[in-house]
Design a protein around this motif. Structure first.
Motif, short mmCIF file in Angstrom:
data_model
loop_
_atom_site.label_atom_id
_atom_site.label_comp_id
_atom_site.label_asym_id
_atom_site.label_seq_id
_atom_site.Cartn_x
_atom_site.Cartn_y
_atom_site.Cartn_z
N VAL A 287 -6.67 -3.89 23.99
CA VAL A 287 -7.93 -3.66 23.27
C VAL A 287 -8.85 -2.76 24.10
CG1 VAL A 287 -10.00 -4.79 22.36
CG2 VAL A 287 -7.76 -5.83 21.99
N LEU A 312 -2.36 -8.78 18.39
CA LEU A 312 -3.38 -9.83 18.19
C LEU A 312 -2.82 -11.00 17.40
CD1 LEU A 312 -6.42 -7.51 17.39
CD2 LEU A 312 -6.22 -9.00 19.39
N ARG A 317 -4.61 -14.48 17.40
CA ARG A 317 -5.97 -13.98 17.20
C ARG A 317 -6.03 -13.29 15.83
NH1 ARG A 317 -7.40 -10.80 22.69
NH2 ARG A 317 -9.26 -10.31 21.46
N ASP A 319 -8.09 -13.68 13.28
CA ASP A 319 -9.40 -13.21 12.83
C ASP A 319 -9.75 -11.86 13.42
OD1 ASP A 319 -9.70 -15.52 11.33
OD2 ASP A 319 -10.74 -16.62 12.92
N ASP A 320 -9.42 -11.67 14.71
CA ASP A 320 -9.68 -10.36 15.35
C ASP A 320 -8.84 -9.27 14.69
OD1 ASP A 320 -11.44 -11.55 17.09
OD2 ASP A 320 -9.95 -11.84 18.68
N ALA A 323 -10.42 -8.41 11.40
CA ALA A 323 -11.64 -7.62 11.65
C ALA A 323 -11.30 -6.17 11.98
CB ALA A 323 -12.43 -8.25 12.80
N LEU A 324 -10.17 -5.99 12.65
CA LEU A 324 -9.73 -4.63 12.99
C LEU A 324 -9.36 -3.85 11.73
CD1 LEU A 324 -9.43 -3.15 15.69
CD2 LEU A 324 -7.01 -3.73 15.66
N GLU A 327 -12.61 -2.56 10.44
CA GLU A 327 -13.06 -1.46 11.30
C GLU A 327 -12.26 -0.19 11.02
OE1 GLU A 327 -12.89 -0.28 16.03
OE2 GLU A 327 -13.16 -2.39 15.50
#
Length: 739
Positions: A287, A312, A317, A319-320, A323-324, A327
């Motif tokens: 990251v 991830l 991970r 949720d991350d 979220a990516l 983005e």
């Protein structure tokens, strides 16, 4: 009868062909009979060159016995090559520009250029002849080919041939020939282009010699006057990564950035480094590397985001990763089906099918159509959660969209149907596969055969076995082992032995599981001698044994009352440094207790408590000890074992309750019904939030006509209806609705 043709190639622009002297051409006698490289003959002939306009031109005459062939004969020659030498010259295709008709305006007795250009096999044949002669010399190519070379800027006639030779020898990993070519190029002051080194890097990677590739990279500038750029840097970095040497790849990356200041990483470089970090589990550093890209004026692409999302998800991970995705879209990078597939796979593995379904809806909104990977991932996730009806429905939708399921998809559904039962549902799925033209593999057959045997349908299992053979599906060790194990469980070890012999005759080597199943079958029918003979046969043939094989022996001897033989095997296990598993321990304890040696059994039990998780006592082990103590009348000691059982987070089952209720009635004076005892046991489990265990004990109470107290009922029901459990039930319903 073989025909002999002579092809003569003359040119007015001889400087465009490195293969001809200024005033000479070569004639190639071509024997169209089946040939070998030793039959290649080059003869030189001086011919009259002629001009045709101002363009480089070449005239090709095909002569047979001194006469000019007609177009029909030439077409026959092309047809001969296409028919008799198909796929013979694949490795020489586009290998050498020496025999390239595209460089000239070629005509063969009035035949247009395109006609000869499309005859690839003819060009491959000539190239094959050239390399045959070249390979017979001491060096990779003859000196005469490079005589009277002419330069045009930085290009020297023959450079393309050197490149073709390097390409050829790099493909075959002939590093000795490559070294000779490099030496010659240096002697002749040839220019080394970066694409030459990239070919050799790939060859070193193919031979798993990445350190040699790094040495060559470091010598590019000093030894060969070729300044490496990010292109060769990325090529070598990818070679190292393809070998799975991710740490070496990171070391090389940092070395180049610190030592080769003129090389600046680009987007591909970052993608490769991020991939290495994710494969090593260093997602946090990946990251950070991702965030450094704008500083190098590099913009992430879909591959960058996919790689990072996958890393991830594997680190849990999710949720991350999601979220990516947001983005990514904000930055103007449109997600592709593989992007969504990575997230859907992560959510399905986590069991969050509701969010996975929402992502599928999001795919459609973004104009991404789910592909085979999407459906396969969803079906696999549904099967893991036991939603087989939904998985089958999704499979039907997949087929209606003309998408093809793979072996894993069908295998997952069939395995799920077999586990859920009945196995005939899985069999119907198999028949449906065959109707759609899909040939099931041996693993699909083995799953269904195993399920049929477990359900006691041995005849149907053997019919499916016969059908598998009729369909031409060759059974492997797994399928044979399944049949042998099923017959042994059905009490037919002698019939299983026949399949064991067939297995060896078919060239399938039995493994430890195969022998264990067969030994277990003979122990089950009381034929200990036959089981021991199988064990000896396994040892003599040097098959790798394991703890499972010893467990089968110990269990079989103890079950048949041969405690001394079991103790001998036990000592062998310890002498070999192996750790007995829970089955071996439980069998030995059971054998000792049945022989009246309860103290020795307790000693082994106490030893188990301090072993690794594979050897920790389970509910069966506890029940063996509790039963032995209750039969002795040592009820208080049995209570202590029960307390230890609860502290080790091992819930008692109906068998445990049965042993205590029997002891209360037969060993106590006055006898007790055990209602208060079981009621207290329910409360203890409820306080530890072990609601399933508490519910099972209540069920035992009701089966024995023992009424739980009202307060006990209230506490258990409140425990079942806790907010978290209610929320979990609601999420389950929501998942069902989405699918």
């Amino acid at each position: 009868m073989a025909s002999s043709f002579q092809l003569v190639h003359s040119t007015t622009s001889l400087k465009n062909s490195i293969f001809f002297r200024r005033s000479r051409v070569l004639a190639f006698p071509l024997d169209l009979s089946p040939f070998s490289t030793s039959s290649a003959i080059f003869s030189s002939a001086t011919l009259q060159a002629h001009k045709r306009s101002r363009q480089p031109a070449a005239g090709v005459k095909v002569c047979r016995d001194g006469g000019i062939m007609q177009c029909s004969a030439i077409n026959a020659m092309f047809s001969y090559f296409d028919t008799n030498y198909a796929k013979k010259f694949a490795k020489f295709d586009n290998l050498c520009p020496i025999v390239s008709v595209k460089a000239y305006q070629v005509e063969i007795v009035g035949m247009p250029v395109g006609k000869l250009s499309t005859c690839k096999l003819f060009r491959r044949f000539l190239t094959h002849r050239l390399f045959s002669v070249a390979s017979s010399l001491n060096e990779p190519i003859a000196d005469s080919i490079f005589s009277d070379t002419h330069k045009s800027g930085s290009y020297t006639r023959g450079d393309s041939t050197f490149y073709s030779l390097i390409q050829h020898h790099a493909h075959s990993c002939d590093f000795k020939a490559l070294e000779l070519i490099f030496q010659r190029m240096k002697r002749e002051n040839r220019a080394f282009s970066e694409k030459i080194f990239i070919l050799v890097f790939k060859a070193y990677g193919k031979a798993r010699l990445h350190r040699k590739a790094v040495e060559l990279f470091n010598s590019m500038e000093d030894k060969y006057s070729c300044l490496p750029t990010v292109k060769s840097f990325n090529s070598l970095l990818n070679v190292i990564i393809q070998q799975g040497l991710y740490r070496d790849a990171l070391d090389f990356y940092h070395y180049v950035l610190n030592d080769k200041k003129h090389i600046s990483p680009n987007g591909l470089t970052f993608n490769l480094v991020i991939k290495s970090l994710c494969r090593l589990g260093l997602v946090g550093r990946a990251v950070d590397m991702f965030r450094e890209m704008p500083a190098f004026r590099c913009k992430p692409d879909t591959y960058t985001y996919c790689t990072l999302m996958d890393g991830l998800c594997k680190e849990d991970r999710i949720d991350d990763a999601v979220a990516l995705l947001d983005e990514m879209q904000i930055e103007g990078c449109d997600p592709t089906p593989p992007t969504f597939n990575v997230l859907i796979n992560g959510l399905c593995k986590k069991g969050d099918l509701a969010r996975a379904a929402k992502l599928v809806d999001n795919m459609f909104l973004k104009g991404c159509v789910p592909n085979e990977v999407t459906y396969n991932t969803l079906i696999h996730g549904l099967c893991l959660r036991g939603k087989l009806e939904k998985a089958v429905s999704l499979l039907s939708r997949m087929l209606s969209n003309k998408l093809k399921p793979n072996d894993i998809t069908y295998g997952t559904i069939i395995n799920g149907l077999v586990k859920k039962g009945p196995a005939t549902d899985a069999l119907n799925m198999l028949l449906g596969m065959e109707e759609r033209g899909y040939a099931p593999n041996e693993y699909a057959y083995s799953a269904i055969i195993s399920g049929l045997f477990r359900e006691g349908k041995s005849d149907e299992a053997l019919k499916l076995w016969a059908k598998m053979l009729e369909k031409g599906c060759k059974p492997n060790t797994v399928v044979y082992s399944v049949v042998i194990d099923g017959l042994c469980q059905d009490g037919k070890p002698h019939e299983a032995e026949e399949y064991f012999s067939q297995m060896i005759d078919a060239g399938c080597l039995p493994n430890a599981h195969t022998y264990s199943s067969l030994m277990k079958g003979f122990f089950q029918v009381g034929d200990c001698d036959k089981a021991v003979l199988l064990w000896k046969d396994m040892v003599e043939k040097d098959y790798k044994d394991n703890e499972v094989c010893y467990s089968v022996l110990i269990h079989g001897f103890c079950k048949n009352g041969k405690l001394e033989s079991a103790l001998v095997i036990w000592k062998q296990v310890l002498a070999k440094g192996l750790t007995p598993d829970v089955v071996a321990y439980s069998s030995m304890i059971h054998g000792l207790c049945n022989a009246g040696l309860v103290e020795q059994g307790l000693s082994l039990f106490n030893e188990m408590l301090y072993k690794a998780s594979d050897s920790k006592p389970d509910v069966i082990t506890y029940n063996i000890i509790i039963n032995a103590l209750c039969k002795q009348g040592s009820i208080s000691h049995a209570m202590d074992i029960l307390n230890r059982m609860l502290s080790e987070v091992c819930d008692p089952d109906s068998v445990t309750c049965k042993f205590f209720l029997t002891a209360f009635r037969e060993k106590l004076d006055p006898p007790l019904d055990g209602g208060d005892f079981l009621d207290e046991l329910v409360l203890r489990l409820q306080k530890c939030d072990r609601i399933i265990g508490a519910s099972n004990i209540i069920q035992v109470m009701l089966q024995n006509f023992l009424q739980p107290k009202a307060s006990t009922w209230d506490k258990v029901i409140r425990g079942i209806c806790k907010p978290k459990r209610t929320e979990a039930a609601i999420n389950k319903c929501r998942g069902d609705l989405f699918f």
